[in-house]
Design a protein around this motif. Structure first.
Motif, PDB file in Angstrom:
ATOM      1  N   ASN A 118      -1.288  -0.341  -6.653  1.00 51.20           N
ATOM      2  CA  ASN A 118      -0.598  -1.616  -5.610  1.00 51.20           C
ATOM      3  C   ASN A 118       1.244  -1.436  -5.129  1.00 51.20           C
ATOM      4  O   ASN A 118       1.537  -1.120  -4.068  1.00 51.20           O
ATOM      5  N   GLY A 119       1.923  -0.208  -6.499  1.00 44.86           N
ATOM      6  CA  GLY A 119       3.091  -0.124  -5.643  1.00 44.86           C
ATOM      7  C   GLY A 119       3.561   0.720  -5.212  1.00 44.86           C
ATOM      8  O   GLY A 119       4.155   1.084  -4.400  1.00 44.86           O
ATOM      9  N   HIS A 120       2.338   2.385  -5.973  1.00 47.79           N
ATOM     10  CA  HIS A 120       2.854   3.735  -5.341  1.00 47.79           C
ATOM     11  C   HIS A 120       1.905   3.163  -3.661  1.00 47.79           C
ATOM     12  O   HIS A 120       2.741   3.120  -2.674  1.00 47.79           O
ATOM     13  N   LYS A 121       0.388   2.194  -3.436  1.00 47.45           N
ATOM     14  CA  LYS A 121       0.302   1.728  -2.001  1.00 47.45           C
ATOM     15  C   LYS A 121       1.386   0.626  -1.609  1.00 47.45           C
ATOM     16  O   LYS A 121       1.716   1.799  -0.089  1.00 47.45           O
ATOM     17  N   ALA A 122       1.840   0.501  -2.245  1.00 46.40           N
ATOM     18  CA  ALA A 122       3.228  -0.723  -1.439  1.00 46.40           C
ATOM     19  C   ALA A 122       4.161   0.366  -0.397  1.00 46.40           C
ATOM     20  O   ALA A 122       4.776   0.057   1.256  1.00 46.40           O
ATOM     21  N   ILE A 123       4.346   1.412  -0.829  1.00 53.16           N
ATOM     22  CA  ILE A 123       5.825   1.860  -1.069  1.00 53.16           C
ATOM     23  C   ILE A 123       5.732   3.006   0.057  1.00 53.16           C
ATOM     24  O   ILE A 123       5.882   3.204   1.369  1.00 53.16           O
ATOM     25  N   ALA A 124       3.766   3.328  -0.241  1.00 51.84           N
ATOM     26  CA  ALA A 124       3.359   4.522   1.194  1.00 51.84           C
ATOM     27  C   ALA A 124       2.974   3.826   2.802  1.00 51.84           C
ATOM     28  O   ALA A 124       3.690   3.806   3.742  1.00 51.84           O
TER      29      ALA A 124
END
Length: 240
Positions: free
Chosen positions: A78-84
């Protein structure tokens, strides 16, 4: 937890993320430090050196082959996805110390890999460089020129690719907000990036469960993980 900076981020246009092993650890990729840094009783921090490679290239290649399998089976969290997702709302650049490509898998389009990529290989002598499309039948694999191939990653004690590093400095100098997520800021020169941002009067936010080398320089510190915090943080920009 974001009340103290809510007004400050309203006018933020460019956001730079500096990410490290911590954000990938939440996707099941082991870090170099602590008990996760052991592989067959070898210290990973000692394997990731040019000296270790020339002393025993087969061993280092075996380690990287196992790392590659682990990385290829991992998924963005979810961290990677939020940045994207934040790219839809602001100008976002990711400066990552990770070699796993998870930011790109999540959808981030502006990613500078400071320490290289595990999916690329290069020759130890000639200028050959390419993506690693398949596993090699021999270990260590050889280049067409007859010399040993190596992972195209930056090992401890090696210099960063200068073109990538110069671009990273430019982005750090230009940002309005820098978010340091999942990195201890213990490795040079990546740990100097917050200082470049600070020279531009950028807001500095640290997201890390533990204290880091530069915690005292931060405007806001959140002692939690990126996967837990970043989705909530992104919601602030949806409100503005």
């Amino acid at each position: 937890m974001f009340e103290s900076i809510k007004d400050q981020i309203k006018n933020v246009k460019k956001i730079v993320f500096v990410t490290g092993a911590g954000i990938s650890q939440e996707s099941g990729i082991p870090t170099f430090r602590g008990k996760d840094g052991l592989w067959r009783n070898y210290d990973a921090m000692k394997l990731a050196t040019i000296d270790a490679f020339y002393e025993n290239p087969r061993l280092v290649w075996e380690w990287y082959n196992e790392r590659r399998k682990n990385i290829f089976s991992a998924h963005p969290n979810n961290g990677h996805k939020a940045i994207a997702e934040l790219e839809k709302l602001r100008d976002v650049v990711v400066l990552t110390q990770n070699i796993d490509g998870l930011h790109q898998k999540a959808g981030s389009s502006k990613v500078l890999e400071l320490h290289g990529s595990i999916v690329k290989i290069k020759c130890t002598v000639c200028d050959f460089i390419d993506e690693m499309m398949t596993d090699f039948s021999e270990s260590p694999p050889l280049c067409k020129c007859g010399n040993i191939l190596r992972p195209d990653v930056v090992w401890f004690g090696e210099a960063l690719p200068q073109d990538v590093w110069q671009k990273a400095i430019i982005h750090a100098n230009q940002c309005d907000l820098m978010i340091i997520a999942g990195t201890s800021l213990a490795v040079s020169p990546a740990n100097t990036l917050p200082m470049y941002a600070k020279q531009n009067n950028a807001l500095l936010i640290e997201i890390n469960p533990e204290n880091t080398e530069m915690s005292s320089e931060m405007d806001l510190i959140i002692r939690n993980t990126s996967a837990n915090i970043l989705p909530e943080f992104i919601s602030l920009f949806k409100e503005n």
